[in-house]
Design a protein around this motif. Structure first.
Motif, PDB file in Angstrom:
ATOM      1  N   MET A   1       0.834  -1.199   0.000  1.00 12.79           N
ATOM      2  CA  MET A   1       0.000   0.000   0.000  1.00 12.79           C
ATOM      3  C   MET A   1       0.871   1.252   0.000  1.00 12.79           C
ATOM      4  SD  MET A   1      -3.238  -0.566   2.440  1.00 12.79           S
ATOM      5  CE  MET A   1      -4.600  -1.545   1.912  1.00 12.79           C
ATOM      6  N   SER A   2       0.343   2.320  -0.513  1.00 12.85           N
ATOM      7  CA  SER A   2       1.074   3.576  -0.539  1.00 12.85           C
ATOM      8  C   SER A   2       0.282   4.651   0.186  1.00 12.85           C
ATOM      9  CB  SER A   2       1.333   3.996  -1.989  1.00 12.85           C
ATOM     10  OG  SER A   2       0.105   4.165  -2.664  1.00 12.85           O
ATOM     11  N   GLU A   3       0.982   5.608   0.724  1.00 12.95           N
ATOM     12  CA  GLU A   3       0.347   6.700   1.441  1.00 12.95           C
ATOM     13  C   GLU A   3      -0.380   7.607   0.458  1.00 12.95           C
ATOM     14  OE1 GLU A   3      -0.891   8.968   4.477  1.00 12.95           O
ATOM     15  OE2 GLU A   3       0.419   7.278   4.796  1.00 12.95           O
ATOM     16  N   PRO A   4      -1.677   7.817   0.621  1.00 12.93           N
ATOM     17  CA  PRO A   4      -2.402   8.694  -0.299  1.00 12.93           C
ATOM     18  C   PRO A   4      -2.112  10.153   0.011  1.00 12.93           C
ATOM     19  CG  PRO A   4      -3.865   7.925   1.422  1.00 12.93           C
ATOM     20  CD  PRO A   4      -2.555   7.226   1.643  1.00 12.93           C
ATOM     21  N   GLU A   5      -2.346  11.001  -0.972  1.00  8.41           N
ATOM     22  CA  GLU A   5      -2.134  12.420  -0.742  1.00  8.41           C
ATOM     23  C   GLU A   5      -3.104  12.959   0.306  1.00  8.41           C
ATOM     24  OE1 GLU A   5      -2.321  14.454  -4.416  1.00  8.41           O
ATOM     25  OE2 GLU A   5      -0.580  13.454  -5.289  1.00  8.41           O
ATOM     26  N   SER A   6      -4.321  12.521   0.286  1.00  5.82           N
ATOM     27  CA  SER A   6      -5.288  12.962   1.284  1.00  5.82           C
ATOM     28  C   SER A   6      -6.448  11.992   1.310  1.00  5.82           C
ATOM     29  CB  SER A   6      -5.800  14.376   0.960  1.00  5.82           C
ATOM     30  OG  SER A   6      -6.493  14.383  -0.269  1.00  5.82           O
ATOM     31  N   VAL A   7      -7.062  11.893   2.470  1.00  5.71           N
ATOM     32  CA  VAL A   7      -8.271  11.087   2.621  1.00  5.71           C
ATOM     33  C   VAL A   7      -9.295  11.970   3.326  1.00  5.71           C
ATOM     34  CG1 VAL A   7      -9.253   8.978   3.566  1.00  5.71           C
ATOM     35  CG2 VAL A   7      -6.887   8.985   2.791  1.00  5.71           C
ATOM     36  N   PRO A   8     -10.070  12.689   2.550  1.00  7.47           N
ATOM     37  CA  PRO A   8     -10.965  13.692   3.147  1.00  7.47           C
ATOM     38  C   PRO A   8     -12.014  13.094   4.066  1.00  7.47           C
ATOM     39  CG  PRO A   8     -11.455  13.353   0.813  1.00  7.47           C
ATOM     40  CD  PRO A   8     -10.180  12.637   1.095  1.00  7.47           C
ATOM     41  N   ASP A   9     -12.378  11.815   3.865  1.00  5.77           N
ATOM     42  CA  ASP A   9     -13.436  11.231   4.665  1.00  5.77           C
ATOM     43  C   ASP A   9     -12.884  10.412   5.835  1.00  5.77           C
ATOM     44  OD1 ASP A   9     -12.284   9.367   3.026  1.00  5.77           O
ATOM     45  OD2 ASP A   9     -14.159   8.318   2.547  1.00  5.77           O
ATOM     46  N   ARG A  10     -11.710  10.756   6.318  1.00  6.47           N
ATOM     47  CA  ARG A  10     -11.109   9.993   7.400  1.00  6.47           C
ATOM     48  C   ARG A  10     -11.985  10.085   8.640  1.00  6.47           C
ATOM     49  NH1 ARG A  10      -5.365  11.705   9.770  1.00  6.47           N
ATOM     50  NH2 ARG A  10      -6.670  13.193  10.881  1.00  6.47           N
ATOM     51  N   PRO A  11     -12.369   8.946   9.210  1.00  4.81           N
ATOM     52  CA  PRO A  11     -13.246   8.974  10.387  1.00  4.81           C
ATOM     53  C   PRO A  11     -12.476   9.339  11.650  1.00  4.81           C
ATOM     54  CG  PRO A  11     -12.665   6.721   9.834  1.00  4.81           C
ATOM     55  CD  PRO A  11     -12.072   7.583   8.748  1.00  4.81           C
ATOM     56  N   GLU A  12     -13.205   9.715  12.657  1.00  9.75           N
ATOM     57  CA  GLU A  12     -12.605  10.036  13.946  1.00  9.75           C
ATOM     58  C   GLU A  12     -12.385   8.777  14.785  1.00  9.75           C
ATOM     59  OE1 GLU A  12     -11.582  12.966  15.108  1.00  9.75           O
ATOM     60  OE2 GLU A  12     -12.131  13.973  13.230  1.00  9.75           O
ATOM     61  N   GLU A  13     -13.278   7.789  14.601  1.00 14.67           N
ATOM     62  CA  GLU A  13     -13.230   6.583  15.459  1.00 14.67           C
ATOM     63  C   GLU A  13     -13.853   5.408  14.719  1.00 14.67           C
ATOM     64  OE1 GLU A  13     -15.226   3.647  17.997  1.00 14.67           O
ATOM     65  OE2 GLU A  13     -16.240   5.297  16.927  1.00 14.67           O
ATOM     66  N   ILE A  14     -13.244   4.234  14.897  1.00 11.33           N
ATOM     67  CA  ILE A  14     -13.782   2.995  14.323  1.00 11.33           C
ATOM     68  C   ILE A  14     -13.617   1.887  15.361  1.00 11.33           C
ATOM     69  CG2 ILE A  14     -13.511   1.213  12.548  1.00 11.33           C
ATOM     70  CD1 ILE A  14     -12.551   3.321  10.628  1.00 11.33           C
ATOM     71  N   GLY A  15     -14.731   1.271  15.726  1.00  7.90           N
ATOM     72  CA  GLY A  15     -14.663   0.135  16.636  1.00  7.90           C
ATOM     73  C   GLY A  15     -14.012   0.437  17.965  1.00  7.90           C
ATOM     74  N   GLY A  16     -14.124   1.659  18.434  1.00 11.59           N
ATOM     75  CA  GLY A  16     -13.495   2.038  19.699  1.00 11.59           C
ATOM     76  C   GLY A  16     -12.061   2.529  19.539  1.00 11.59           C
ATOM     77  N   TYR A  17     -11.517   2.451  18.326  1.00  9.09           N
ATOM     78  CA  TYR A  17     -10.160   2.933  18.069  1.00  9.09           C
ATOM     79  C   TYR A  17     -10.212   4.369  17.571  1.00  9.09           C
ATOM     80  CZ  TYR A  17      -8.342  -1.844  18.435  1.00  9.09           C
ATOM     81  OH  TYR A  17      -7.995  -3.095  18.886  1.00  9.09           O
ATOM     82  N   ARG A  18      -9.467   5.233  18.206  1.00  2.97           N
ATOM     83  CA  ARG A  18      -9.369   6.612  17.760  1.00  2.97           C
ATOM     84  C   ARG A  18      -8.343   6.687  16.624  1.00  2.97           C
ATOM     85  NH1 ARG A  18      -8.802   9.324  23.815  1.00  2.97           N
ATOM     86  NH2 ARG A  18     -10.912   8.753  24.550  1.00  2.97           N
ATOM     87  N   ILE A  19      -8.792   7.187  15.482  1.00  2.00           N
ATOM     88  CA  ILE A  19      -7.952   7.193  14.292  1.00  2.00           C
ATOM     89  C   ILE A  19      -6.875   8.274  14.412  1.00  2.00           C
ATOM     90  CG2 ILE A  19      -7.897   7.408  11.795  1.00  2.00           C
ATOM     91  CD1 ILE A  19      -9.331   4.919  12.948  1.00  2.00           C
ATOM     92  N   ASP A  20      -5.626   7.850  14.249  1.00  3.93           N
ATOM     93  CA  ASP A  20      -4.497   8.776  14.352  1.00  3.93           C
ATOM     94  C   ASP A  20      -4.096   9.304  12.981  1.00  3.93           C
ATOM     95  OD1 ASP A  20      -2.074   9.804  16.059  1.00  3.93           O
ATOM     96  OD2 ASP A  20      -1.154   8.839  14.319  1.00  3.93           O
ATOM     97  N   ARG A  21      -3.913   8.402  12.036  1.00  2.00           N
ATOM     98  CA  ARG A  21      -3.499   8.825  10.698  1.00  2.00           C
ATOM     99  C   ARG A  21      -3.715   7.662   9.722  1.00  2.00           C
ATOM    100  NH1 ARG A  21       1.455   7.640  13.250  1.00  2.00           N
ATOM    101  NH2 ARG A  21       2.826   6.204  12.079  1.00  2.00           N
TER     102      ARG A  21
END
Length: 502
Positions: A1-21
């Motif tokens: 996988m490669s790092e995308p330039e941006s992910v505008p729809d990045r969620p704040e939390e999934i399954g109790g995990y706080r999304i960092d990046r």
């Protein structure tokens, strides 16, 4: 996988995990780094994008990956923490986060040495054989699916990921011809492409051999195909080139090992991935030194000056190479005549002297770099039948010069590569200064399109920095060593010396 330039729809939390990046994005998923405050745990969260959440086939594959990975309890398989579905229907898998890189990234960074490649495929082979015993065929083995991290003891940790294309052995015989093919074509076994035979673990052996080919040479076995159809046809119809065509240092034994692993018919390959990895390891292991041959009078040898240009090299911040890359350096060599044969008075004749003499073969020439004082280099008696002439030298007086060096001429190209392979096998491989591939081809500035030989950087068993190189047209091999320095600059200095004397 490669790092995308941006992910505008990045969620704040999934399954109790706080999304960092975002860690990366592929064609069928996005991977986030998440922190679970209750568990005190970092995890890699693989999420099925909203655009694909309604596709039944994609959902089935995603769910299969979680189920298949969870059933494989192996330290080199990424652990599954949890699985679930968001309120808007996105499937997710929380997996162990392996901090590090991938084998593919290591190849692109020039950090994948032959010794490291052997370690990678050996551990991946162990995982694959375990999975096969559990009835699972991975079906998508490739460098980007091999994660490289660090163990608690400092050794490299190797993890096989992405079982999304895996199949269960009990169902492979019932696969419908022409079904969806999700494996990466550059590493896919012919039977996976054609669907004509049931798939078993030998399909993964083929993919592992393709992976090893990429790790060692920097190329896939069938490069240059711009479409998936052309690539697939190459796997089915074409023979892969010998690995030594792209890695001249590779011995003939390694060509045979890789050729067998890449056989078109599964029954012609190694039965297990472990057998392939073991055979590759044996092919790159130093062979026992042959018994010395009875002493013979060596040919008359002359050492004459010959101009050399500096090799083409990539510039990096770490490079200690002196002078500009565009300047060709003329090498002044030492002219020494080595008269080894005795005089006519030493010959005892049983009969009258012959009226004619058989002309001796023309003398072979060996070129020494500048910087050696008279008498510091002495000819030796070759103990290897493949070596015709050998010379041992003491310290070189030029800046950065080696403390010792051995220069030899091989009897043929095969013997030259075999001797180089033994040198490589007895040292720890490192990337050459300037991020030069090791072992890898080197070129002259005057002719950058044509490799002139192979360059190798390493650390000898006694800790001394070592550089070895061949000049293939003359069947010439040099092995030079330096003394370690507290600042760690010895290899850089030795490389700078080589760059101006090669």
């Amino acid at each position: 996988m490669s790092e995308p330039e941006s992910v505008p729809d990045r969620p704040e939390e999934i399954g109790g995990y706080r999304i960092d990046r975002v860690l990366g994005r592929g064609g069928m998923s996005v991977v986030y780094l998440g922190w679970h405050p209750t568990f005190g745990q970092w995890a890699a969260l693989k999420v099925l994008p909203q655009a694909l959440a309604g596709n039944p086939a994609v959902r089935a594959r995603f769910e299969q990956e979680g189920e298949t990975t969870a059933r494989l309890a192996h330290p080199n398989v990424v652990a599954i923490y949890a699985r679930g579905e968001t309120q808007d229907g996105q499937l997710w898998i929380a997996m162990q986060y392996v901090e590090g890189t991938t084998a593919e990234a290591a190849v692109q960074d020039g950090a994948m040495t032959p010794a490291r490649a052997l370690g990678v495929i050996s551990e991946v082979a162990e995982v694959l054989d375990y999975a096969h015993r559990c009835g699972v065929v991975h079906q998508d083995v490739k460098p980007s699916n091999i994660l490289l991290g660090e163990r608690s003891d400092g050794r490299e940790r190797i993890v096989l990921a992405d079982f999304g294309a895996a199949v269960i052995l009990s169902t492979t015989a019932e696969r419908e011809p022409g079904g969806a093919l999700v494996a990466s074509f550059a590493y896919t076994a012919p039977e996976v492409i054609t669907g004509e035979t049931a798939i078993d673990g030998r399909a993964d052996v083929y993919s592992l051999a393709c992976t090893f080919f990429r790790l060692v040479t920097g190329s896939v076995p069938f490069p240059g195909h711009s479409t998936a159809a052309a690539m697939a046809n190459a796997h089915v119809e074409q023979a892969a080139p010998p690995i030594s065509e792209l890695a001249p240092w590779a011995p003939a034994a390694l060509d045979e090992v890789v050729s067998k692993a890449l056989a078109k018919r599964p029954e012609d390959r190694y039965a297990t991935a472990g057998e392939f990895a073991a055979a590759a390891t044996r092919a790159l292991s130093p062979s026992p030194r042959p018994s010395p041959t009875p002493p013979t009078l060596p040919p008359r040898v002359s050492v004459t000056p010959a101009p050399f240009s500096s090799p083409v090299r990539r510039v990096s911040r770490r490079s200690m190479i002196v002078a500009g890359a565009a300047v060709a350096v003329l090498l002044a060599a030492v002219l020494v005549w080595l008269t080894v044969s005795g005089s006519d008075d030493d010959v005892v004749a049983a009969g009258p002297a012959p009226t004619t003499r058989t002309s001796a073969p023309p003398p072979r020439k060996i070129v020494l770099p500048n910087g050696y004082l008279p008498g510091v280099c002495t000819p030796g008696e070759p103990t290897d039948p493949g070596t015709e002439v050998i010379m041992s030298c003491g310290p070189n007086q030029d800046p950065g010069g080696p403390i010792s060096g051995t220069y030899s001429l091989a009897r043929d190209a095969s013997a030259l590569q075999a001797t180089l392979a033994r040198v490589i096998a007895t040292a720890t491989t490192v990337v050459c200064p300037g991020n030069m591939q090791s072992p890898g081809p080197w070129r002259r500035l005057a002719d950058p399109a044509t490799p002139k030989g192979t360059l190798f950087c390493g650390i000898a068993a006694d800790g001394r920095p070592l550089i070895a190189w061949t000049f293939d047209p003359d069947r010439f091999l040099a092995v030079v060593e330096s003394v370690p320095t507290p600042d760690g600059a010895a290899l850089n200095n030795l490389y700078a010396w080589w760059a101006s004397h090669s």
